[in-house]
Design a protein around this motif. Structure first.
Motif, PDB file in Angstrom:
ATOM      1  N   GLY A   1       1.248  -0.987  -3.057  1.00 49.61           N
ATOM      2  CA  GLY A   1       1.812  -0.541  -1.790  1.00 49.61           C
ATOM      3  C   GLY A   1       0.856   0.337  -1.013  1.00 49.61           C
ATOM      4  O   GLY A   1       0.723   0.196   0.212  1.00 49.61           O
ATOM      5  N   ALA A   2       0.150   1.229  -1.718  1.00 44.64           N
ATOM      6  CA  ALA A   2      -0.821   2.091  -1.042  1.00 44.64           C
ATOM      7  C   ALA A   2      -1.962   1.263  -0.457  1.00 44.64           C
ATOM      8  O   ALA A   2      -2.432   1.514   0.663  1.00 44.64           O
ATOM      9  CB  ALA A   2      -1.363   3.126  -2.024  1.00 44.64           C
ATOM     10  N   GLY A   3      -2.413   0.249  -1.214  1.00 38.48           N
ATOM     11  CA  GLY A   3      -3.466  -0.625  -0.700  1.00 38.48           C
ATOM     12  C   GLY A   3      -3.018  -1.423   0.503  1.00 38.48           C
ATOM     13  O   GLY A   3      -3.765  -1.570   1.482  1.00 38.48           O
TER      14      GLY A   3
ATOM     15  N   PRO B   1      12.034   2.152   1.857  1.00 41.95           N
ATOM     16  CA  PRO B   1      11.434   3.294   1.153  1.00 41.95           C
ATOM     17  C   PRO B   1      12.405   3.999   0.215  1.00 41.95           C
ATOM     18  O   PRO B   1      12.003   4.512  -0.824  1.00 41.95           O
ATOM     19  CB  PRO B   1      11.003   4.223   2.308  1.00 41.95           C
ATOM     20  CG  PRO B   1      10.821   3.311   3.478  1.00 41.95           C
ATOM     21  CD  PRO B   1      11.857   2.240   3.321  1.00 41.95           C
TER      22      PRO B   1
ATOM     23  N   LYS C   1       5.952   1.980  11.817  1.00 44.15           N
ATOM     24  CA  LYS C   1       6.376   1.957  10.419  1.00 44.15           C
ATOM     25  C   LYS C   1       7.857   2.260  10.270  1.00 44.15           C
ATOM     26  O   LYS C   1       8.349   2.426   9.153  1.00 44.15           O
ATOM     27  CB  LYS C   1       5.566   2.969   9.602  1.00 44.15           C
ATOM     28  CG  LYS C   1       4.125   2.562   9.365  1.00 44.15           C
ATOM     29  CD  LYS C   1       3.445   3.517   8.401  1.00 44.15           C
ATOM     30  CE  LYS C   1       2.054   3.037   8.048  1.00 44.15           C
ATOM     31  NZ  LYS C   1       1.393   3.949   7.069  1.00 44.15           N
TER      32      LYS C   1
ATOM     33  N   ARG D   1       8.650  -1.897  -0.424  1.00 53.72           N
ATOM     34  CA  ARG D   1       8.106  -2.274   0.889  1.00 53.72           C
ATOM     35  C   ARG D   1       9.212  -2.540   1.894  1.00 53.72           C
ATOM     36  O   ARG D   1       9.021  -2.340   3.096  1.00 53.72           O
ATOM     37  CB  ARG D   1       7.240  -3.538   0.752  1.00 53.72           C
ATOM     38  CG  ARG D   1       5.942  -3.400   0.007  1.00 53.72           C
ATOM     39  CD  ARG D   1       5.012  -2.391   0.631  1.00 53.72           C
ATOM     40  NE  ARG D   1       5.174  -1.060   0.030  1.00 53.72           N
ATOM     41  CZ  ARG D   1       4.815   0.056   0.574  1.00 53.72           C
ATOM     42  NH1 ARG D   1       4.321   0.084   1.790  1.00 53.72           N
ATOM     43  NH2 ARG D   1       4.985   1.206  -0.050  1.00 53.72           N
TER      44      ARG D   1
ATOM     45  N   ASP E   1      -0.614  -0.590   2.631  1.00 48.45           N
ATOM     46  CA  ASP E   1      -0.459   0.325   3.761  1.00 48.45           C
ATOM     47  C   ASP E   1      -1.810   0.668   4.383  1.00 48.45           C
ATOM     48  O   ASP E   1      -1.938   0.742   5.616  1.00 48.45           O
ATOM     49  CB  ASP E   1       0.235   1.612   3.310  1.00 48.45           C
ATOM     50  CG  ASP E   1       1.725   1.413   3.090  1.00 48.45           C
ATOM     51  OD1 ASP E   1       2.270   0.413   3.589  1.00 48.45           O
ATOM     52  OD2 ASP E   1       2.350   2.253   2.410  1.00 48.45           O
ATOM     53  N   ALA E   2      -2.809   0.890   3.530  1.00 51.22           N
ATOM     54  CA  ALA E   2      -4.133   1.237   4.051  1.00 51.22           C
ATOM     55  C   ALA E   2      -4.698   0.094   4.888  1.00 51.22           C
ATOM     56  O   ALA E   2      -5.253   0.307   5.975  1.00 51.22           O
ATOM     57  CB  ALA E   2      -5.078   1.567   2.895  1.00 51.22           C
TER      58      ALA E   2
ATOM     59  N   ASP F   1      -2.595  -0.235   8.171  1.00 57.45           N
ATOM     60  CA  ASP F   1      -2.900   0.853   9.109  1.00 57.45           C
ATOM     61  C   ASP F   1      -4.254   0.627   9.783  1.00 57.45           C
ATOM     62  O   ASP F   1      -4.398   0.870  10.995  1.00 57.45           O
ATOM     63  CB  ASP F   1      -2.914   2.193   8.374  1.00 57.45           C
ATOM     64  CG  ASP F   1      -1.522   2.607   7.901  1.00 57.45           C
ATOM     65  OD1 ASP F   1      -0.551   1.930   8.281  1.00 57.45           O
ATOM     66  OD2 ASP F   1      -1.424   3.590   7.155  1.00 57.45           O
TER      67      ASP F   1
ATOM     68  N   LEU G   1       3.186   1.022  -6.808  1.00 57.70           N
ATOM     69  CA  LEU G   1       2.736   2.121  -5.947  1.00 57.70           C
ATOM     70  C   LEU G   1       1.301   1.905  -5.495  1.00 57.70           C
ATOM     71  O   LEU G   1       0.959   2.139  -4.328  1.00 57.70           O
ATOM     72  CB  LEU G   1       2.863   3.446  -6.697  1.00 57.70           C
ATOM     73  CG  LEU G   1       4.284   3.807  -7.171  1.00 57.70           C
ATOM     74  CD1 LEU G   1       4.258   5.126  -7.936  1.00 57.70           C
ATOM     75  CD2 LEU G   1       5.240   3.896  -5.992  1.00 57.70           C
ATOM     76  N   LEU G   2       0.440   1.445  -6.412  1.00 56.03           N
ATOM     77  CA  LEU G   2      -0.954   1.198  -6.058  1.00 56.03           C
ATOM     78  C   LEU G   2      -1.074   0.034  -5.079  1.00 56.03           C
ATOM     79  O   LEU G   2      -1.830   0.106  -4.097  1.00 56.03           O
ATOM     80  CB  LEU G   2      -1.763   0.912  -7.326  1.00 56.03           C
ATOM     81  CG  LEU G   2      -1.902   2.081  -8.312  1.00 56.03           C
ATOM     82  CD1 LEU G   2      -2.606   1.632  -9.586  1.00 56.03           C
ATOM     83  CD2 LEU G   2      -2.648   3.241  -7.669  1.00 56.03           C
TER      84      LEU G   2
END
Length: 288
Positions: free
Chosen positions: A183-185, A146, A17, A143, A187-188, A191, A180-181
């Motif tokens: 991006g979090a999705g 940061p 990352k 993305r 990233d999950a 990962d 943000l949501l």
């Protein structure tokens, strides 16, 4: 940076990352497309083509905004010629680098803010197009870099505080939350699929690092012992700070400690106290 990401795609380096994962995933897709077509160059061309279409669309949108603002023809033509012939524009469009989508995402955001401020009636509220374009610009900015959050968060706060009406504020809240949501999705999912190595927190602190280094160079005698001790625990004051470059954060950022546990709090206190004494230096470092 791009070479490292290609090495990750080719299996020469583990996924990390440290560089934008969205860019890495897109490179992976275009590289596989090129292999399927029997030509690695075809994959690179596909990447550049998508990037060129996006940047051309943003430039076209900026021209439309200028026309709506009744900008003189010569000014619109000059700005278009600048985009067409100045190397910083036309050459960068064909470069595989995170700064290219980041820069044009920021331009899209600026265009949308100008449109809402000068061209749209406040009584009309914020439409779905506004939310979509702002979400796209923020998603790409965050993305790709940061530290784009240091641009995005103040903008959202200013928009929210300067906006009246429940519906308009709800649109601003959506604009702030959706990137943000998403991006979090993303990233999950990334990962779970690739298990990348975690990035150093220093990647998101490049601006404070630049401000600290500039302040140390400009006012070396106006630093307390506690501030210098806190900064030295995070940055290489002897080797990294003297190499400060206002155009590039890497010479200072790359000397930061990989382990900031127990060090970040004192450093941020030192950063704040130094900035309160020399706000102009911090502003110059930010603008540069």
């Amino acid at each position: 940076d791009t070479q490292s990401q290609f090495d990750q795609i080719l299996g020469l380096l583990p996924w990390s990352k440290h560089h934008p994962t969205l860019l890495a995933l897109f490179l992976l897709g275009t590289t596989r497309l090129g292999h399927a077509l029997g030509s690695g160059n075809a994959g690179l061309f596909a990447y550049v083509l998508v990037q060129a279409v996006f940047t051309a669309a943003v430039i076209g949108y900026s021209q439309w905004i200028m026309r709506r603002l009744c900008a003189p023809v010569w000014l619109r033509a000059l700005s278009l010629a600048l985009c067409a012939f100045a190397p910083v524009y036309c050459d960068n469009i064909a470069v595989i680098l995170k700064d290219v989508p980041y820069s044009y995402a920021m331009l899209l955001m600026l265009c949308e803010m100008v449109r809402q401020r000068f061209l749209e009636k406040e009584s009309d509220g914020f439409g779905a197009g506004f939310v979509l374009r702002m979400t796209l610009s923020a998603f790409l900015m965050l993305r790709m870099r940061p530290n784009g959050a240091m641009v995005w968060i103040p903008i959202c706060a200013a928009l929210f505080l300067g906006t009246r009406g429940r519906k308009r504020r709800a649109a601003i809240a959506a604009v702030a939350a959706l990137p943000l949501l998403l991006g979090a999705g993303f990233d999950a999912g990334f990962d779970a699929r690739f298990h990348p190595q975690a990035a150093s927190l220093g990647e998101a602190l490049s601006l404070p690092f630049q401000q600290t280094a500039r302040c140390l160079l400009a006012y070396p005698d106006d630093v307390t012992e506690s501030e210098l001790r806190a900064v030295s625990a995070v940055l290489d004051v002897e080797n990294g700070v003297p190499n400060y470059d206002p155009r590039l954060a890497d010479p200072v950022k790359d000397t930061s400690s990989p382990d900031l546990s127990g060090r970040l709090g004192p450093y941020m206190q030192a950063w704040l106290s130094m900035g309160m004494r020399h706000p102009g230096v911090y502003l110059d470092a930010w603008l540069n």
